[in-house]
Design a protein around this motif. Structure first.
Motif, mmCIF file in Angstrom:
data_model
loop_
_atom_site.group_PDB
_atom_site.id
_atom_site.type_symbol
_atom_site.label_atom_id
_atom_site.label_comp_id
_atom_site.label_asym_id
_atom_site.label_seq_id
_atom_site.Cartn_x
_atom_site.Cartn_y
_atom_site.Cartn_z
ATOM 1 N N GLU A 236 0.827 -1.197 0.000
ATOM 2 C CA GLU A 236 0.000 0.000 0.000
ATOM 3 C C GLU A 236 0.871 1.261 0.000
ATOM 4 O O GLU A 236 0.510 2.276 -0.568
ATOM 5 C CB GLU A 236 -0.913 0.034 1.239
ATOM 6 N N VAL A 237 2.014 1.180 0.668
ATOM 7 C CA VAL A 237 2.820 2.368 0.938
ATOM 8 C C VAL A 237 3.912 2.584 -0.111
ATOM 9 O O VAL A 237 4.116 3.685 -0.597
ATOM 10 C CB VAL A 237 3.477 2.247 2.340
ATOM 11 N N VAL A 238 4.611 1.517 -0.463
ATOM 12 C CA VAL A 238 5.775 1.618 -1.344
ATOM 13 C C VAL A 238 5.311 1.816 -2.788
ATOM 14 O O VAL A 238 4.350 1.187 -3.214
ATOM 15 C CB VAL A 238 6.620 0.330 -1.224
ATOM 16 N N PRO A 239 5.970 2.733 -3.541
ATOM 17 C CA PRO A 239 5.562 2.952 -4.932
ATOM 18 C C PRO A 239 5.793 1.698 -5.773
ATOM 19 O O PRO A 239 6.660 0.897 -5.446
ATOM 20 C CB PRO A 239 6.483 4.089 -5.401
ATOM 21 N N PRO A 240 5.022 1.562 -6.870
ATOM 22 C CA PRO A 240 5.176 0.356 -7.688
ATOM 23 C C PRO A 240 6.594 0.293 -8.234
ATOM 24 O O PRO A 240 7.233 1.308 -8.448
ATOM 25 C CB PRO A 240 4.156 0.552 -8.810
ATOM 26 N N GLY A 241 7.085 -0.922 -8.449
ATOM 27 C CA GLY A 241 8.441 -1.073 -8.960
ATOM 28 C C GLY A 241 9.364 -1.620 -7.900
ATOM 29 O O GLY A 241 10.196 -2.451 -8.166
ATOM 30 N N SER A 242 9.193 -1.128 -6.649
ATOM 31 C CA SER A 242 10.009 -1.715 -5.590
ATOM 32 C C SER A 242 9.129 -2.374 -4.530
ATOM 33 O O SER A 242 9.539 -2.602 -3.424
ATOM 34 C CB SER A 242 10.913 -0.659 -4.972
ATOM 35 N N GLN A 243 7.893 -2.646 -4.912
ATOM 36 C CA GLN A 243 6.988 -3.301 -3.971
ATOM 37 C C GLN A 243 7.414 -4.733 -3.716
ATOM 38 O O GLN A 243 7.831 -5.428 -4.632
ATOM 39 C CB GLN A 243 5.587 -3.345 -4.567
ATOM 40 N N PRO A 244 7.282 -5.200 -2.462
ATOM 41 C CA PRO A 244 7.531 -6.618 -2.214
ATOM 42 C C PRO A 244 6.362 -7.434 -2.769
ATOM 43 O O PRO A 244 5.244 -6.937 -2.852
ATOM 44 C CB PRO A 244 7.581 -6.698 -0.693
ATOM 45 N N LEU A 245 6.655 -8.649 -3.160
ATOM 46 C CA LEU A 245 5.612 -9.520 -3.691
ATOM 47 C C LEU A 245 5.346 -10.660 -2.719
ATOM 48 O O LEU A 245 6.235 -11.113 -2.012
ATOM 49 C CB LEU A 245 6.046 -10.113 -5.034
ATOM 50 N N LEU A 246 4.081 -11.119 -2.702
ATOM 51 C CA LEU A 246 3.740 -12.319 -1.928
ATOM 52 C C LEU A 246 4.063 -13.511 -2.819
ATOM 53 O O LEU A 246 3.414 -13.706 -3.829
ATOM 54 C CB LEU A 246 2.238 -12.326 -1.631
ATOM 55 N N VAL A 247 5.085 -14.259 -2.465
ATOM 56 C CA VAL A 247 5.425 -15.401 -3.311
ATOM 57 C C VAL A 247 5.338 -16.698 -2.516
ATOM 58 O O VAL A 247 5.745 -16.766 -1.359
ATOM 59 C CB VAL A 247 6.833 -15.272 -3.927
ATOM 60 N N GLY A 248 4.803 -17.707 -3.170
ATOM 61 C CA GLY A 248 4.615 -19.015 -2.526
ATOM 62 C C GLY A 248 5.926 -19.586 -2.034
ATOM 63 O O GLY A 248 5.997 -20.131 -0.929
ATOM 64 N N SER A 249 6.971 -19.418 -2.845
ATOM 65 C CA SER A 249 8.252 -20.025 -2.473
ATOM 66 C C SER A 249 8.741 -19.461 -1.136
ATOM 67 O O SER A 249 9.338 -20.184 -0.339
ATOM 68 C CB SER A 249 9.283 -19.783 -3.564
ATOM 69 N N ALA A 250 8.455 -18.182 -0.878
ATOM 70 C CA ALA A 250 8.900 -17.573 0.374
ATOM 71 C C ALA A 250 8.262 -18.262 1.576
ATOM 72 O O ALA A 250 8.894 -18.443 2.614
ATOM 73 C CB ALA A 250 8.571 -16.094 0.384
#
Lengths: 409, 227
Positions: free
Chosen positions: A360-374
């Motif tokens: 919600e806070v970080v601008p697009p491009g450096s947003q963290p992603l929810l990844v299954g592998s994590a």
């Protein structure tokens, strides 16, 4: 049966020592959460890089440009006409598998003015294939027509930065004139606005700070030369990239009369440097994970040793009623793993909330992603921490002498 | 002749304490048969606890051999001995040694976690053992909520739950008042009357006088006295 008992015992122990257990669980929780969030950030970064490679033409793109003539060929330099529009035509006609050909003449620091407003940008003389190869989209207006190229028309397609500098936001730039190095050009198109933020840095800003004019216009009206800055191609099948590079090099070699004043680059290099960076980041992440693992492990081991110390008598009783050393080992290992699993599951939960919040806070491009592998990694991480940290205390417990243990007060 | 449960052949136990070697038990020879009701009597420090630990394979002799059901114990691994304890031996301690965090039922169930009784059977056995010591009503209480006598009854139920060949009790009345002690002793008598083999360690000649066989331990020497 024993493992299940161990899990229940573990839960009982957690409940019996709420503060102590919650501190240990917090260790694991923070370790797992930091790891999952870090992985999420890395994945976000990687996907951004991937996107930026895609945005600059993808892997099917070949880029030809000038190269320094080798020492031994210096006297022959003038034999070569250099990279010209004719090369572009030749590539289009002679090289199979080439879909798009984009001759480009670059001119930097061009004065773009409109009334009192002024913008200094890069102007490129191009043909329409540039939109396909370098992935530009005309948001408003049109691309160049064949007539524009043939008539050496003074028409321009401007990037969003140029528009911003020369026009007011509510203006319609189409049909307006702007001056390019003092010559009037008719605006026929406006490019889409691109952004891909790393923090406050827009990695795509280059694509906004640009103006396109027909390559013929650039050659005749602004530059007085048919020498190209770039000759970009896009091939159909990325699997035949090497073949295409060979063919294009052969063609130039021929046309430039054997003078090696050109080079052909692919995005492969960029990809490999991307992969190198990725490896570096993954190793960095692994180091962070390793430290978290160590911290969680120490927390768990500390708790287990304290718990065993308090339960020497229990161990003695269990041995007296028939528990083998292996039974005791399993019990304490299962308790350690239970603790770390609780931490792991909570950690993953916290990580999900954190990633959602950061998105919600970080601008697009450096947003963290929810990844299954994590999550898999986080889960495996907590189990590993539990097992590694649980083994030593469990061995200690299983080796206790039952007589000593029963005498223990 | 009743079947032989435990036999000690020339069993000695010595500890090394610094420079000195302490003989806790010297050349003990006796046999415990099925249905026996044996008291091991001796003052504190006489070696009777050592003897008790040897009988339950919690400890190994320095010399000699212990035979359980005719088979030597010394050849068994630690896990195999644990298995025999889980299947065939019941322990009762002076300090009860119930696990405070488990309720009465779970405490009684404990030995069954370590042998191969199927869960359905296990529940029934726990019920039976609790009924045998008249503690069914307290099944879901914690040991901390029980009196000393009640705790010892639970401990006896725990020792009975695996239907052991032999019940070993180490000063089971030592922490109890005389009235409660008498009732626990009666419980042991009843169990023996039903055929249970019982070996009880005590320092009290009064308690020992209730037993058919008495083994006196003094300075590591074992002597048999029959009532």
């Amino acid at each position: 049966m024993n493992w299940l008992n161990g899990v229940f015992n573990g839960l009982g122990e957690v409940w019996a020592h709420k503060l102590r257990s919650s501190l240990t669980i917090a260790c694991v929780l923070l370790g797992v959460a930091s790891m999952v969030v870090t992985t999420g950030f890395m994945e976000g970064l990687f996907s951004g890089w991937k996107a930026s490679i895609e945005e600059s033409g993808g892997l099917e793109k070949l880029s030809s440009g000038y190269d320094v003539v080798p020492e031994r060929q210096r006297p022959l330099t003038s034999l070569s006409p250099g990279l010209t529009l004719d090369d572009a035509r030749a590539v289009r006609e002679l090289i199979p598998g080439v879909r798009f050909v984009s001759p480009e003449i670059d001119l930097s620091n061009v004065q773009l003015t409109r009334g009192t407003r002024r913008s200094v940008q890069r102007v490129q003389g191009v043909e329409n294939d540039v939109f396909e190869i370098n992935r530009y989209e005309v948001a408003l207006g049109r691309r160049f027509s064949d007539l524009d190229q043939r008539d050496v028309a003074s028409v321009v397609i401007i990037g969003s930065k140029v528009f911003e500098d020369l026009f007011d936001p509510q203006d319609d730039p189409l049909g307006q004139y702007i001056n390019v190095n003092g010559r009037p050009f008719l605006v026929v198109g406006l490019l889409k606005h691109y952004e891909l933020f790393y923090g406050s840095y827009n990695a795509m800003e280059r694509k906004n700070s640009i103006a396109f004019i027909p390559v013929s216009t650039m050659a005749i009206k602004l530059q007085n030369t048919v020498r190209l800055t770039w000759l970009n191609h896009k091939i159909e099948d990325v699997g035949r990239l090497d073949e295409a590079v060979d063919a294009v090099q052969n063609l130039y070699y021929h046309r430039h009369r054997g003078v090696l004043d050109f080079r052909v680059d692919t995005q492969q290099q960029q990809l490999s440097s991307y992969n190198q960076m990725k490896t570096a980041f993954v190793l960095g992440g692994a180091a962070i994970a390793g430290v978290s693992l160590l911290v969680s492990g120490i927390g768990i081991m500390n708790l287990m040793l304290a718990s065993i110390n308090e339960r020497v008598r229990e161990i003695g009783v269990r041995k007296a009623v028939g528990a083998s050393p292996f039974n005791i080992f399993c019990q304490f290992l299962a308790e350690a793993v239970t603790l770390s699993l609780i931490g792991g599951v909570l950690g993953i939960g916290v990580a999900v909330v954190m990633i959602k919040g950061l998105q919600e806070v970080v601008p697009p491009g450096s947003q963290p992603l929810l990844v299954g592998s994590a999550f898999v990694v986080g889960f495996a991480f907590s189990v590993t921490a539990g097992v590694l940290a649980g083994i030593y205390p469990a061995i200690q417990a299983s080796r206790l002498d039952p007589i000593e243990a029963l005498r223990y007060e | 002749m009743p079947a032989e449960v435990l036999r000690l052949v020339g069993v000695s136990k010595r500890y090394r304490m610094g420079e000195n070697v302490v003989t806790a038990l010297a050349d003990a020879n006796f046999t415990i048969y099925e249905g026996d009701f044996v008291a091991i009597l001796g003052p504190s420090g006489s070696g009777k606890s050592t003897l008790m630990h040897l009988l339950g394979f919690l400890d190994s002799p320095t010399e000699g051999e212990i035979l359980f059901e005719g088979k030597p114990v010394s050849v068994l691994t630690e896990s195999a001995r644990a298995r025999v304890r889980a299947d065939k031996i019941g322990f009762v301690f002076q300090a009860f040694n119930l696990l405070p965090r488990l309720n009465v039922r779970a405490n009684v169930h404990l030995p069954l976690s370590y042998n191969s009784i199927p869960p359905a059977d296990a529940d029934e056995r726990v019920e039976r053992a609790l009924a045998r010591v008249s503690m069914t009503a307290r099944a879901f209480h914690r040991p901390g909520e029980l009196s000393g006598g009640q705790r010892q009854r639970v401990a006896i139920a725990r020792a009975l739950v695996n239907e052991p060949r032999i019940l070993l009790a180490d000063e089971p009345t030592g922490n109890l008042d005389s009235h409660t002690a008498a009732s626990i002793l009666n419980l042991f008598k009843e169990l023996n009357a039903q055929g249970r083999t019982i070996v009880l360690v005590t320092h009290s000649p009064e308690i020992a006088s209730h037993f058919k066989r008495r083994l006196h331990v003094l300075d590591g020497r074992v002597e048999e006295h029959t009532a």
